[in-house]
Design an enzyme around this catalytic site. Structure first.
Site, PDB file in Angstrom:
ATOM      1  CD  GLU A   1      13.341  10.064  -6.048  1.00 53.85           C
ATOM      2  OE1 GLU A   1      12.275   9.492  -6.325  1.00 53.85           O
ATOM      3  OE2 GLU A   1      13.562  10.608  -4.953  1.00 53.85           O
TER       4      GLU A   1
ATOM      5  CG  HIS B   1      12.021  14.520  -3.533  1.00 47.99           C
ATOM      6  ND1 HIS B   1      10.692  14.193  -3.467  1.00 47.99           N
ATOM      7  CD2 HIS B   1      12.708  13.356  -3.405  1.00 47.99           C
ATOM      8  CE1 HIS B   1      10.574  12.882  -3.327  1.00 47.99           C
ATOM      9  NE2 HIS B   1      11.781  12.346  -3.284  1.00 47.99           N
TER      10      HIS B   1
ATOM     11  CG  HIS C   1      11.588  10.357   1.193  1.00 45.37           C
ATOM     12  ND1 HIS C   1      12.739   9.618   1.062  1.00 45.37           N
ATOM     13  CD2 HIS C   1      11.259  10.771  -0.059  1.00 45.37           C
ATOM     14  CE1 HIS C   1      13.103   9.582  -0.220  1.00 45.37           C
ATOM     15  NE2 HIS C   1      12.229  10.282  -0.922  1.00 45.37           N
TER      16      HIS C   1
ATOM     17  CG  HIS D   1       8.368   8.879  -3.288  1.00 46.34           C
ATOM     18  ND1 HIS D   1       8.818   8.756  -4.576  1.00 46.34           N
ATOM     19  CD2 HIS D   1       9.420   9.371  -2.597  1.00 46.34           C
ATOM     20  CE1 HIS D   1      10.080   9.143  -4.650  1.00 46.34           C
ATOM     21  NE2 HIS D   1      10.466   9.522  -3.460  1.00 46.34           N
TER      22      HIS D   1
HETATM   23 MN    MN Z   1      12.361  10.355  -3.102  1.00 48.10          MN
END
Ligand code: MN
Length: 245
Positions: free
Chosen positions: A78, A97, A99, A167
């Site tokens: 990613e 980034h 979760h 996500h």
């Molecule tokens: Mn991710």
């Protein structure tokens, strides 16, 4: 290698471990920063859990997310999330980034994430919601292709936080310190928004309050204070607090 770059690698590794230590990152997610002297590059670990990352794990990528120096180590799939945001937003110096468990209910339900207390105002005045299906149909939900990263960067637009359907979230900052502040307090805000909702009606900060409180909290003083706090908590967790480095 310049001392600037050595310091940057230490700092980006520390930011990964610090945000993991606060529970926002777990086995997955990543923190990066723009290269200190080459704005066309960014610094990111090879693919491993953020809590484990050391300065020597940090690799250099171009903003097209190509490795600058070939390595046997596997990069994160990613990484294009980061590269495409650095490409689209010259003012962004750091990206996270994640979760986070408090953020995911918003990514799942589509309920708007709103600042509900002063520190949460740092999420920004608008938090866009990105649905990969709009442009790409059914996918793995992993943002692994440059065009997917570019689509996410467009959804972020001039804002600082973007939610990703089912996500997670991607957060941007003008420095690593600001990024840590925004990432952690936006996750705290998400948890509080859910908790407050269970008590009854929740109204967010209004637009003026969001701007005023966001700007106040992102002054150098509060940002440095929070960074030092999370940094010492990390040192304590790692057993290095008070020991000579
Ligand atoms: Mn991710």
């Amino acid at each position: 290698m310049s001392s600037n770059l050595d310091e940057a690698r230490e700092q980006v590794a520390r930011a990964n471990r610090m945000i993991a230590n606060e529970g926002v990152l777990d086995a997955f997610g990543h923190v990066t920063m723009r290269h200190p002297t080459d704005p066309g590059r960014y610094l990111m670990s090879y693919s491993r859990a953020p809590e484990l990352i050391q300065a020597e794990d940090i690799l250099e990528f171009t903003v097209d997310s190509d490795l600058v120096t070939p390595t046997d180590r596997r990069p994160y799939s990613e990484r294009v999330i980061h590269g495409e945001i650095y490409k689209a937003r010259p003012d962004v110096m750091a990206v996270c980034h994640h979760h986070d468990a408090s953020i995911l209910p918003f990514c799942i339900s589509g309920v708007e994430l709103k600042p509900v207390y002063h520190l949460g105002a740092t999420m920004g005045e608008q938090v866009p919601f990105w649905d990969a299906r709009d442009a790409f149909g059914d996918t793995t939900l992993i943002v692994g292709k440059p065009e997917e990263g570019a689509s996410l960067a467009r959804a972020l637009g001039p804002n600082w936080t973007v939610l990703m359907r089912r996500h997670g979230a991607t957060v941007a900052g003008r420095s690593l310190q600001e990024l840590a502040f925004r990432t952690i307090y936006t996750a705290r805000n998400a948890a509080m928004q859910i908790q407050a909702h269970s008590l009854g009606h929740v109204s967010p900060l209004n637009a003026a309050e969001t701007t005023l409180a966001g700007n106040f909290n992102l002054q150098p003083g509060p940002v440095a204070r929070a960074w030092e706090y999370w940094s010492v908590r990390l040192d304590k967790a790692e057993g290095t607090w008070g020991k000579a480095k």
